[in-house]
Scaffold this active site. Structure first.
Site, PDB file in Angstrom:
ATOM      1  N   THR A 147       7.207   2.059  -2.921  1.00  8.70           N
ATOM      2  CA  THR A 147       6.658   2.915  -3.981  1.00  8.70           C
ATOM      3  C   THR A 147       7.586   4.090  -4.296  1.00  8.70           C
ATOM      4  O   THR A 147       8.147   4.714  -3.398  1.00  8.70           O
ATOM      5  CB  THR A 147       5.269   3.451  -3.562  1.00  8.70           C
ATOM      6  N   GLU A 198       0.308  -8.399   4.413  1.00 10.93           N
ATOM      7  CA  GLU A 198      -0.205  -7.029   4.474  1.00 10.93           C
ATOM      8  C   GLU A 198      -1.658  -6.977   3.992  1.00 10.93           C
ATOM      9  O   GLU A 198      -2.526  -6.381   4.620  1.00 10.93           O
ATOM     10  CB  GLU A 198       0.681  -6.150   3.589  1.00 10.93           C
ATOM     11  N   GLY A 247       9.678   0.993   2.438  1.00 12.41           N
ATOM     12  CA  GLY A 247       9.810   1.888   1.279  1.00 12.41           C
ATOM     13  C   GLY A 247       9.877   1.092  -0.004  1.00 12.41           C
ATOM     14  O   GLY A 247      10.912   0.516  -0.336  1.00 12.41           O
ATOM     15  N   THR A 298       2.846   1.822  -9.515  1.00  9.40           N
ATOM     16  CA  THR A 298       2.539   0.419  -9.275  1.00  9.40           C
ATOM     17  C   THR A 298       3.514  -0.515  -9.982  1.00  9.40           C
ATOM     18  O   THR A 298       3.635  -1.679  -9.620  1.00  9.40           O
ATOM     19  CB  THR A 298       1.104   0.128  -9.765  1.00  9.40           C
TER      20      THR A 298
HETATM   21  C1  LIG Z   1      -1.763   7.019   2.565  1.00  5.93           C
HETATM   22  C2  LIG Z   1      -0.888   6.111   1.761  1.00  5.93           C
HETATM   23  C3  LIG Z   1       0.057   5.315   2.411  1.00  5.93           C
HETATM   24  C4  LIG Z   1       0.933   4.519   1.670  1.00  5.93           C
HETATM   25  N1  LIG Z   1       1.925   3.812   2.325  1.00  5.93           N
HETATM   26  C5  LIG Z   1       2.889   3.194   1.608  1.00  5.93           C
HETATM   27  C6  LIG Z   1       4.033   2.626   2.257  1.00  5.93           C
HETATM   28  O1  LIG Z   1       4.159   2.642   3.479  1.00  5.93           O
HETATM   29  N2  LIG Z   1       5.012   2.101   1.483  1.00  5.93           N
HETATM   30  C7  LIG Z   1       4.932   2.075   0.118  1.00  5.93           C
HETATM   31  O2  LIG Z   1       5.858   1.561  -0.515  1.00  5.93           O
HETATM   32  N3  LIG Z   1       3.842   2.569  -0.523  1.00  5.93           N
HETATM   33  C8  LIG Z   1       2.829   3.138   0.176  1.00  5.93           C
HETATM   34  N4  LIG Z   1       1.740   3.696  -0.468  1.00  5.93           N
HETATM   35  C9  LIG Z   1       1.680   3.676  -1.918  1.00  5.93           C
HETATM   36  C10 LIG Z   1       0.550   2.822  -2.471  1.00  5.93           C
HETATM   37  O3  LIG Z   1       0.865   1.464  -2.335  1.00  5.93           O
HETATM   38  C11 LIG Z   1       0.338   3.261  -3.930  1.00  5.93           C
HETATM   39  O4  LIG Z   1      -0.192   4.579  -3.906  1.00  5.93           O
HETATM   40  C12 LIG Z   1      -0.580   2.370  -4.663  1.00  5.93           C
HETATM   41  O5  LIG Z   1       0.000   1.087  -4.803  1.00  5.93           O
HETATM   42  C13 LIG Z   1      -0.893   2.913  -6.051  1.00  5.93           C
HETATM   43  O6  LIG Z   1       0.283   3.337  -6.693  1.00  5.93           O
HETATM   44  P1  LIG Z   1       0.355   4.800  -7.321  1.00  5.93           P
HETATM   45  O7  LIG Z   1      -0.202   5.752  -6.347  1.00  5.93           O
HETATM   46  O8  LIG Z   1       1.731   5.052  -7.812  1.00  5.93           O
HETATM   47  O9  LIG Z   1      -0.622   4.714  -8.548  1.00  5.93           O
HETATM   48  P2  LIG Z   1      -0.277   4.490 -10.085  1.00  5.93           P
HETATM   49  O10 LIG Z   1       0.573   3.280 -10.267  1.00  5.93           O
HETATM   50  O11 LIG Z   1       0.177   5.776 -10.669  1.00  5.93           O
HETATM   51  O12 LIG Z   1      -1.738   4.169 -10.641  1.00  5.93           O
HETATM   52  C14 LIG Z   1      -2.770   5.168 -10.680  1.00  5.93           C
HETATM   53  C15 LIG Z   1      -4.090   4.502 -11.011  1.00  5.93           C
HETATM   54  O13 LIG Z   1      -3.986   3.858 -12.292  1.00  5.93           O
HETATM   55  C16 LIG Z   1      -4.333   2.489 -12.166  1.00  5.93           C
HETATM   56  N5  LIG Z   1      -3.486   1.699 -13.082  1.00  5.93           N
HETATM   57  C17 LIG Z   1      -2.127   1.756 -13.231  1.00  5.93           C
HETATM   58  N6  LIG Z   1      -1.746   0.872 -14.165  1.00  5.93           N
HETATM   59  C18 LIG Z   1      -2.862   0.252 -14.633  1.00  5.93           C
HETATM   60  C19 LIG Z   1      -3.130  -0.774 -15.582  1.00  5.93           C
HETATM   61  N7  LIG Z   1      -2.143  -1.342 -16.291  1.00  5.93           N
HETATM   62  N8  LIG Z   1      -4.397  -1.160 -15.779  1.00  5.93           N
HETATM   63  C20 LIG Z   1      -5.417  -0.590 -15.096  1.00  5.93           C
HETATM   64  N9  LIG Z   1      -5.235   0.377 -14.173  1.00  5.93           N
HETATM   65  C21 LIG Z   1      -3.982   0.782 -13.930  1.00  5.93           C
HETATM   66  C22 LIG Z   1      -4.078   2.114 -10.718  1.00  5.93           C
HETATM   67  O14 LIG Z   1      -4.880   1.014 -10.317  1.00  5.93           O
HETATM   68  C23 LIG Z   1      -4.461   3.405  -9.993  1.00  5.93           C
HETATM   69  O15 LIG Z   1      -5.844   3.439  -9.768  1.00  5.93           O
HETATM   70  C24 LIG Z   1       0.825   4.463   0.253  1.00  5.93           C
HETATM   71  C25 LIG Z   1      -0.168   5.229  -0.392  1.00  5.93           C
HETATM   72  C26 LIG Z   1      -1.002   6.050   0.340  1.00  5.93           C
HETATM   73  C27 LIG Z   1      -2.024   6.881  -0.390  1.00  5.93           C
END
Ligand SMILES: Cc1cc2nc3c(=O)[nH]c(=O)nc-3n(C[C@H](O)[C@H](O)[C@H](O)COP(=O)(O)OP(=O)(O)OC[C@H]3O[C@@H](n4cnc5c(N)ncnc54)[C@H](O)[C@@H]3O)c2cc1C
Length: 379
Positions: free
Chosen positions: A120, A237, A118, A126
């Site tokens: 995110t 990972e 856990g 991100t």
């Molecule tokens: C099916 C699935 C399984 C997952 N499993 C896990 C898990 O087990 N544990 C866990 O902790 N997480 C997990 N995740 C979370 C995953 O790691 C995040 O969804 C991913 O890192 C992106 O974060 P976010 O969705 O919050 O996107 P956001 O951070 O909201 O970003 C959205 C978009 O904006 C872009 N972006 C953001 N900031 C910038 C910037 N400064 N410059 C350019 N582009 C930018 C990103 O690249 C992305 O395309 C999972 C996600 C999914 C969909």
């Protein structure tokens, strides 16, 4: 590239028992492939990275990537089981001798599963340093409150690795400091799990912590250094997922080749047309190139060298190559690519995930721009 032939053959043989009908069934039901994960555990592959002294197979990360590659290459989905590999690595590299003794032998036998991590959170996304989940030390326990999102495999895991703030953001010199990681018993009081139905058959959840109590001895490493440990684990990972993408990619290319040889339209196999051949050839070349980066990253990891750049680049290149192969395969199948019975649409969805998770494309590009090329920091 067919290194580790015996290992490949053994994993391939196991995967043969889980055919296309099996994966279609679990996908349709959005079910966890319990029988597959059990078989993998019994055969010892789930404990590949656990040293022999703790009852595991003591394999290298490179060998673990071969296991993941063979699962996706066989038509399966390794998202159900890759968590144990990289979470294990966090305990192995940063856990205390007592933690290793307590957990690793039971994980090796399959008595315990450590599939979940856990990190995110909904509002931080991100920007992990902005997480709001806090762990406050009270005597011999930490009390945790907060929320995570996209916590995968939690419902099929006995233990999870949890990242929480132990020192407030405004009290630390660097924003990456003041976070800690813990081993959490997923059945503890104070954890509420809400599944998220998603595009792929990936068991993933929203998780709420309401005064969850964790024994202080479950802190991994030093308090406040958890972000560093998580980043270290993320290299493993990324490399494992790069290999899954390679397996997916070769699966798509193999399928596109055989289908295009068999499908006769305008009195000739569609694969006789260069418009069909060339994209398949190109996808194959991209995969071969990306695979070199995967092996380089894994070898560096195994030698305990810095591999952040290579792990990120491998994940990026392999995810792009498999996605390209997926598109080409779907196009080659034409309308039939959309029919569930051919598996192409399922694998297409599965491989698409890896351009977003565990880290999205833009974040890798910005890592390489800043940390490898020395360009100004953009955020
Ligand atoms: C099916 C699935 C399984 C997952 N499993 C896990 C898990 O087990 N544990 C866990 O902790 N997480 C997990 N995740 C979370 C995953 O790691 C995040 O969804 C991913 O890192 C992106 O974060 P976010 O969705 O919050 O996107 P956001 O951070 O909201 O970003 C959205 C978009 O904006 C872009 N972006 C953001 N900031 C910038 C910037 N400064 N410059 C350019 N582009 C930018 C990103 O690249 C992305 O395309 C999972 C996600 C999914 C969909």
């Amino acid at each position: 590239m067919n290194a580790h032939v015996e290992l490949r053959d053994a994993v391939r043989a196991l995967c043969k028992g889980f055919d296309s009908a099996y994966w279609q069934k679990v996908d349709e039901a959005r079910a966890y492939p319990e029988e597959f994960v059990d078989a993998l555990t019994k055969a010892g592959w789930m404990s590949a990275l656990i040293p022999e002294e703790f009852g595991g197979s003591g394999l290298s990360l490179t060998e673990a990537t071969v296991i993941m590659e063979e699962i996706t290459r066989s038509g399966g989905n390794a998202g159900c089981c890759h968590g144990q590999m990289y979470n294990m690595n966090t305990v192995l590299r940063h856990g205390s001798p007592a933690q290793k003794k307590k957990y690793l032998p039971k994980i090796a036998t399959g008595e315990l599963r450590l599939q979940s991590m856990g990190v995110t959170e909904p509002s931080a996304g991100t920007d992990t340093t902005r997480i709001k989940t806090v762990a406050v030390k009270k005597g011999d326990r930490y009390v945790v409150n907060g929320q995570k999102v996209w916590t995968s495999r939690l419902q099929h895991s006995d233990l999870m690795i949890l990242l929480a703030r132990t020192t407030a953001l405004d009290k630390v010199a660097k924003k990456s400091e003041g976070m800690s990681i813990f081993i959490v018993d997923t059945k503890s009081k104070g954890i509420e799990v809400r599944p998220i139905r998603n595009m792929v058959n990936h068991e993933t959840n929203q998780v709420f912590f309401d005064n969850l109590e964790i024994p202080a001895e479950n802190l991994i490493g030093e308090e406040g250094r958890g972000f560093k440990y998580i980043l270290d684990g993320m290299n493993a990972e990324r490399i494992l997922i790069a290999a899954e993408c390679i397996g997916d990619g070769y699966w798509f290319v193999d399928r596109a080749v055989s289908y295009s040889k068999d499908r006769v339209i305008f009195d000739r196999p569609i694969g006789q047309n260069q418009g069909i051949q060339f994209p398949i050839a190109e996808a194959y070349m991209e995969l071969e190139a990306a695979n070199l980066m995967r092996y380089d990253a894994a070898a560096r990891f195994d030698r305990h060298e810095h591999c952040g750049a290579q792990a990120n680049m491998a994940k990026h290149l392999c995810a792009k190559a498999s996605w390209e192969a997926a598109n080409v395969c779907l196009q080659t199948y034409g309308g039939y690519g959309f029919a569930a019975e051919y598996d192409v649409e399922r694998k297409f969805r599965e491989t698409r995930l890896y351009l977003v998770a565990p880290i999205s494309t833009n974040l890798i590009l910005s890592y390489v721009a800043e940390h490898v090329l020395g360009l100004p920091r953009s955020f």
